[in-house]
Design a protein around this motif. Structure first.
Motif, short mmCIF file in Angstrom:
data_model
loop_
_atom_site.label_atom_id
_atom_site.label_comp_id
_atom_site.label_asym_id
_atom_site.label_seq_id
_atom_site.Cartn_x
_atom_site.Cartn_y
_atom_site.Cartn_z
N GLU A 54 39.33 75.40 6.30
CA GLU A 54 40.67 75.22 5.73
C GLU A 54 41.04 73.75 5.89
N ARG A 96 46.67 82.32 9.50
CA ARG A 96 46.20 81.37 8.49
C ARG A 96 47.13 81.32 7.27
N HIS A 97 47.60 82.47 6.86
CA HIS A 97 48.44 82.51 5.65
C HIS A 97 49.81 81.91 5.91
N GLN A 110 52.49 73.92 3.34
CA GLN A 110 52.67 73.53 1.94
C GLN A 110 54.14 73.29 1.61
N PHE A 150 49.36 78.11 6.27
CA PHE A 150 49.12 77.45 4.97
C PHE A 150 50.42 77.35 4.18
#
Lengths: 579, 118
Positions: free
Chosen positions: A167, A239-240, A247, A243
């Motif tokens: 990632e 992780r989601h 962002q 992320f």
């Protein structure tokens, strides 16, 4: 004559015998020289030649351990966030190279060398007495095989391992990086720095004999001290969530042209779900960082004056000691005189009679000072300490700072009164998240943690459980404070953070940045912190922008971002609405 | 003569020497030497063959070990490639290409109070 002739051979040797004698003497001297030489080689210079021979015949290899990986747990399965990848070092032996130009022409397109790189290489390969020149690190297997197929004399390959980050751009500050110093790989910053010893493992040693081609002789004597691989870490990071939070934060950071930005999302019991900062750095290419300060994790390293987000801490102390209730009123005259100082509200206005709930809704400095005066300096200091300010949270990330709350020890009321609304003291974003976590968790302060499991070499797991530090405030006080903070998002300046159907508790803070020559500069730090849903809090979230441009208050700059991420979290964790 | 002969009965039969279980063997040293030499030669040759075979096997083992290493590395490379393809960044880039659509707002069913008349 006859007698003479008979005696001659005994007295005077013949020419043949003379030659024979000379030959014997020569052989003797030659033998003696050989013996002396052997004596010199085998006895006098024994150790030197032994070492020389062992270098040719024996192999001593340091066995490098495999550095442990860093995972996240996704529905029971481990997903690597940081692992290892094998690459190759391409090197040259200029002494064996006949045509440096041919070599450079052949490998330049494969290794994608720039003009200055291949020109430099050409010069280095032309040194005919040079035994070794490294050409390029981190060469992939495909590139290595392409070069190997060219059968170039004097070009060799050596395997090397580097960290690999599947990632990209989501957590340089969490992971840190691994640097190479004197052939040793050293973890720095973040998890790599904190767990460097555990992740590194222990080197081993192989002692064996090799054949003329340099290969190990299988049936030869061999002594192996195995390398011990490093442990694996399982993080609490989702992780989601990481992320998405990164962002969205990046978008706001760029939009407001802020100097830096931070987001931390934590479960109220201390598990960190996301931690992201900008400017970030790429751990795979950490040398390219513009400023070395960007390597530090602002979430734990940059302490700052928090401003109004500190008011709930003061209010917690006042509620818990029973000095105020949410409905306690005071008259806001717009300023409070403390000795020679006059302390005013952010808008320099008087708001009249206000309740403690309204103090938080409208972020009134005078109200925070009223609550602090009710509590008293000593008690306020105790609560500030109990909430974990002024000391490291103990998160397992490298380079955490404790902040500075020494202002509360100073004589003079002005110091603790200004501290009551977050000025004059410094805290880290993570400390603030942990403190709000206590409000969300019935007054129980938990230790923030980012590693949930350490998987050892033998497969055993060390599970890190949520750790309670102390009960900072009574559950009733925490519930009252939560209600007041919900009112902030429902009625106060922070309505932009409101998510339809859910009750979220939140507070903003727009703090002035201290100037170099005393006083405050024109710069501001915007902080937005909250948790929810209050019926059963799932997350505590902090957002911070350093000196955003073109916007005055955190409620305007970060309120919408808080709402966006909160909406994502409520949707992602499938939390049903409160109403 | 000895006294034993006085007491012995005269007979025409030849006195047979007592039968020995094993007949007397004539040791042929030369044959033994030849046998030993052959044995030593056989042992020596078989030792050489064995050592040679072991050494060859060593190289074969080494080759197989290298092959295992290569295959393991290939497997690791493929796993890393899979991870890269599964990464959030890659998936996001390929959202439109893969025809993925954003998940909408979930609808939660709220329990409504039920009144029953007897």
């Amino acid at each position: 004559m006859a007698i003479l002739l008979r005696q001659k051979p005994d007295v005077l040797p013949s020419v043949f015998e003379k030659r024979l004698l000379i030959l014997v003497g020569f052989i003797f001297v030659f033998g003696l020289i050989i013996i002396l030489r052997l004596f010199s080689l085998q006895v006098l210079q024994n150790s030197f030649y032994l070492a020389l021979a062992s270098d040719k015949q024996e192999v001593y290899k340091n066995l490098f351990p495999v550095r442990g990986s860093i995972y996240t747990n996704e529905q029971g399965e481990l997903y690597p966030l940081v692992t290892n990848r094998d690459y190759y070092l391409v090197f040259a032996e200029p002494v064996k190279i006949e045509s440096p130009k041919k070599i450079v022409d052949s490998i330049t397109p494969i290794l994608d060398l720039k003009e200055e790189e291949w020109k430099d290489l050409l010069g280095r390969l032309a040194k005919t007495n040079d035994p070794y020149e490294p050409i390029k690190h981190k060469v992939t297997k495909q590139q290595m095989e392409q070069i190997k197929a060219l059968n170039l004399t004097g070009i060799g390959f050596s395997p090397e391992s580097y960290r690999f980050y599947p990632e990209t751009g989501i957590g340089g500050h969490i992971f840190g990086f691994v640097s190479v110093e004197n052939d040793k790989r050293i973890g720095q910053y973040g998890l790599e720095g904190y767990f460097n010893k555990e992740l590194s493992g222990k080197s081993g040693l192989l002692k064996s004999v090799k054949d003329a081609l340099g290969s190990l002789i299988t049936i030869g004597p061999r002594s192996v001290q195995k390398a011990e691989n490093g442990v694996d870490l399982v993080t609490t990071i989702d992780r989601h969530v990481q992320f998405t939070a990164c962002q969205k934060l990046k978008h706001f950071y760029e939009y407001f042209k802020a100097e830096s930005a931070t987001v931390i999302i934590m479960e109220p019991r201390g598990a960190i779900l996301a931690m992201c900062n900008f400017p970030d750095f790429d751990p795979d290419n950490y040398n390219a960082v513009e400023d070395i300060n960007y390597l530090n994790n602002p979430a734990i390293f940059s302490d700052y004056e928090p401003g109004s987000v500190f008011k709930p801490i003061t209010m917690a102390a006042a509620l818990d000691t029973g000095k105020v209730s949410p409905d306690t009123t005071y008259e806001d005259t717009g300023e409070v005189k403390v000795g020679p100082f006059k302390i005013r509200n952010f808008d320099n206005k008087a708001h009249g009679v206000k309740t403690m709930t309204e103090v938080l809704e409208e972020s009134l400095n005078t109200g925070a000072m009223f609550a602090a005066e009710k509590v008293g300096k000593e008690t306020l200091r105790k609560y500030v300490n109990d909430f974990g300010f002024g000391k490291n949270t103990g998160i397992t990330l490298d380079k955490e700072v404790p902040g500075d709350i020494s202002q509360l020890d100073k004589k003079g009321d002005v110091y603790y009164l200004t501290a009551s609304f977050g000025q004059g003291i410094t805290i880290t974003p993570l400390q603030l998240v942990a403190a709000y976590g206590a409000m969300a968790n019935n007054g129980i302060l938990s230790k923030p943690y980012i590693v949930s499991e350490i998987i050892k070499l033998d497969g055993t797991k060390e599970v890190i459980q949520p750790q309670t530090i102390r009960q900072v405030m009574a559950p009733k006080s925490a519930a009252l404070l939560t209600g007041m903070l919900v009112s902030v998002t429902e009625k106060g300046y922070d309505k932009k953070a409101k998510v339809a159907g859910y009750y979220l508790a939140a507070k903003t803070g727009t703090a002035q940045v201290a100037g170099k020559n005393g006083g405050y500069s024109g710069k501001t730090i915007h902080t937005f912190i909250g948790y929810g849903p209050v019926s059963k809090p799932k997350f505590v979230m902090l957002l911070k922008l350093n000196n955003p441009q073109g916007i005055g208050f955190a409620s305007d700059s970060l309120g919408p971002l808080f709402r966006q991420i909160a909406e994502f979290l409520l949707n992602y964790y499938q939390i049903p609405p409160d109403y | 003569m000895s006294k034993f002969f006085h007491l012995s009965k005269k007979t025409n039969q030849r006195i047979r020497p007592s039968r020995k279980f094993f007949p007397a063997m004539k040791i042929d040293v030369q044959k033994i030497n030849i046998c030993l030499a052959v044995l030593i030669a056989v042992c020596g040759v078989s030792y050489l063959v064995q050592i040679n075979s072991l050494a060859t096997r060593g190289y074969q083992i080494k080759e197989l070990e290298n092959k295992i290493t290569d295959l393991n590395q290939e497997k690791a490379d493929l796993e890393l490639q899979t991870l890269s393809l599964q990464s959030m960044g890659t998936v996001q880039e390929k959202v439109s290409q893969l025809g993925l659509v954003a998940a909408g707002e979930p609808a939660y069913l709220m329990p409504t109070p039920v009144a029953l008349a007897r």
